[in-house]
Enzyme design. Structure first.
Site, short mmCIF file in Angstrom:
data_model
loop_
_atom_site.label_atom_id
_atom_site.label_comp_id
_atom_site.label_asym_id
_atom_site.label_seq_id
_atom_site.Cartn_x
_atom_site.Cartn_y
_atom_site.Cartn_z
N ALA A 66 28.38 64.29 7.19
CA ALA A 66 29.02 64.18 8.50
C ALA A 66 28.30 63.09 9.28
CB ALA A 66 28.90 65.50 9.23
N GLY A 110 28.24 66.84 4.05
CA GLY A 110 29.70 66.85 3.95
C GLY A 110 30.22 66.08 2.76
N GLU A 113 30.00 68.44 -0.03
CA GLU A 113 31.04 69.46 0.22
C GLU A 113 32.44 68.91 -0.09
OE1 GLU A 113 29.38 70.11 4.18
OE2 GLU A 113 29.45 72.26 3.75
N GLU A 133 21.35 69.67 5.45
CA GLU A 133 21.57 70.16 6.82
C GLU A 133 20.37 70.93 7.36
OE1 GLU A 133 23.73 70.39 4.34
OE2 GLU A 133 25.72 69.78 5.03
N1 COA Z 1 25.69 59.90 9.70
C1 COA Z 1 25.69 58.76 10.41
N2 COA Z 1 25.20 57.61 9.95
C2 COA Z 1 24.68 57.61 8.71
C3 COA Z 1 24.66 58.76 7.90
C4 COA Z 1 25.19 59.95 8.45
N3 COA Z 1 25.24 61.10 7.76
N4 COA Z 1 24.08 58.45 6.74
C5 COA Z 1 23.76 57.14 6.80
N5 COA Z 1 24.13 56.64 7.99
C6 COA Z 1 23.97 55.26 8.47
C7 COA Z 1 22.55 54.97 8.90
O1 COA Z 1 22.32 55.43 10.21
C8 COA Z 1 22.52 53.46 8.79
O2 COA Z 1 23.19 52.93 9.91
P1 COA Z 1 22.50 51.71 10.74
O3 COA Z 1 22.47 50.56 9.75
O4 COA Z 1 23.45 51.48 11.87
O5 COA Z 1 21.14 52.19 11.13
C9 COA Z 1 23.40 53.20 7.57
O6 COA Z 1 24.23 54.36 7.41
C10 COA Z 1 22.62 53.00 6.29
O7 COA Z 1 21.81 54.14 6.08
P2 COA Z 1 20.22 54.05 5.87
O8 COA Z 1 19.63 55.34 6.30
O9 COA Z 1 19.67 52.81 6.48
O10 COA Z 1 20.14 53.91 4.27
P3 COA Z 1 18.95 54.35 3.33
O11 COA Z 1 19.24 53.79 1.98
O12 COA Z 1 17.64 54.01 3.95
O13 COA Z 1 19.01 55.96 3.26
C11 COA Z 1 20.14 58.10 3.02
C12 COA Z 1 20.12 56.59 2.66
C13 COA Z 1 21.43 58.68 2.51
C14 COA Z 1 18.94 58.79 2.36
C15 COA Z 1 20.02 58.25 4.56
O14 COA Z 1 21.01 57.41 5.16
C16 COA Z 1 20.25 59.65 5.04
O15 COA Z 1 19.38 60.50 4.92
N6 COA Z 1 21.45 59.93 5.63
C17 COA Z 1 21.75 61.21 6.21
C18 COA Z 1 22.07 62.22 5.16
C19 COA Z 1 22.33 63.58 5.77
O16 COA Z 1 21.46 64.20 6.34
N7 COA Z 1 23.58 64.04 5.65
C20 COA Z 1 23.96 65.33 6.11
C21 COA Z 1 24.52 65.26 7.47
S1 COA Z 1 24.96 66.89 8.02
#
Ligand code: COA
Length: 259
Positions: A66, A110, A113, A133
């Site tokens: 999400a 998500g 999911e 989460e």
């Molecule tokens: N919601 C909103 N934005 C997200 C996102 C999410 N779930 N996952 C990634 N993004 C965005 C980042 O904020 C970043 O945006 P920016 O360039 O404007 O800062 C962009 O996508 C790239 O992500 P980034 O974190 O820089 O890539 P990474 O390779 O360093 O890390 C992940 C990848 C997947 C490990 C990391 O993005 C992450 O932990 N995301 C969240 C996962 C999560 O908790 N999902 C469950 C949500 S309930």
């Protein structure tokens, strides 16, 4: 004009629905939720389309969850409306045709999911899975607590949901979270071949199979078998059944029409 955050392309009998926010790792914001549900709704009545593939744009993510930015300051009742209102996690299940998830990268929260809501999961060997989460002080809200234990068993589900750990494709295959893992650069080729194979079957029979398998996780064995018997009878009312049986006896390939 802004680019669509969900893109639909159709090739013969197979449609591909691509979540298209690669710079945000295809995170599910309100626009994605709305467009994804609308895309499936559009494909529902398209008789030419028999199988749908769901994937993420770019090389890095299927869906990274999400959109966390939308969580800031959001009130409980508003979140309830978002989850319930769009129904993105119910849409692939409700959809009457087979849906295959082509998991090309991160499938977190998500994203995991959404993959679980699809009928079959084929993963790139670079894909990563998890329900992080718990690290945000919340729990999965797209069916994760319900679909995950059904796929991987209670212990594995507790472990993933309590820890928020991210696992690789090999581990996902081992616990039953995905059905197949293929080299990253062969993912779409493999998924398209599988989709094309399924698309040759009777759309009516496929729909009955989907209904019956869906029922298997909701009904007792006795109820489920009774439901299957009803669908089996119903299949005998289709032209496809005559075609399939006739083709077998005449030693030719069946041409199913979904009637
Ligand atoms: N919601 C909103 N934005 C997200 C996102 C999410 N779930 N996952 C990634 N993004 C965005 C980042 O904020 C970043 O945006 P920016 O360039 O404007 O800062 C962009 O996508 C790239 O992500 P980034 O974190 O820089 O890539 P990474 O390779 O360093 O890390 C992940 C990848 C997947 C490990 C990391 O993005 C992450 O932990 N995301 C969240 C996962 C999560 O908790 N999902 C469950 C949500 S309930």
């Amino acid at each position: 004009m802004a680019e669509n955050v969900v893109v639909v392309s159709v090739d013969g009998r197979v449609a591909t629905v691509t979540i298209n926010r690669p710079d945000k790792l295809n995170a599910l914001n309100a626009d994605v939720r709305r467009e994804f549900v609308a895309a499936l709704e559009g494909l529902r009545t398209d008789e030419a389309v028999r199988v749908v593939i769901v994937t993420g744009a770019g090389d890095k993510a299927f869906v990274a969850g999400a959109d966390i930015k939308e969580f800031v300051g959001r009130a409980g009742y508003d979140q309830y409306g978002v989850t319930k209102g769009f129904g993105i996690f119910e849409a692939p299940e409700r959809f009457p045709k087979p849906v295959i998830a082509a998991i090309n990268g991160f499938a977190l929260g998500g994203g995991c999911e959404l993959a679980m809501a699809c009928d079959i999961r084929i993963a790139s060997d670079r894909a990563k899975f998890g329900q992080p989460e718990i690290n945000l002080g919340i729990l999965p809200g797209g069916g994760g607590t319900q679909r995950l234990p059904r796929l991987v068993g209670l212990g594995n589900a507790y472990k993933l949901l309590y820890t928020g750990d991210v696992v690789n494709a090999e581990e996902a295959l081992r616990i039953g979270l995905v059905d197949e893992v293929v080299p990253h650069d062969q993912l779409m080729e493999r998924v398209r071949a599988l989709a094309a194979q399924i698309a040759e079957k009777s759309p009516a029979a496929l729909q009955f199979v989907k209904d019956a398998i869906k029922a298997s996780v909701r009904m007792s064995l006795d109820e489920g078998v009774r439901f299957e018997t009803t669908l089996f009878g119903l299949a005998f009312s289709t032209e496809d059944k005559e075609e399939g049986v006739g083709a077998f006896l005449e030693k030719r390939k069946a041409e199913f029409q979904g009637k």
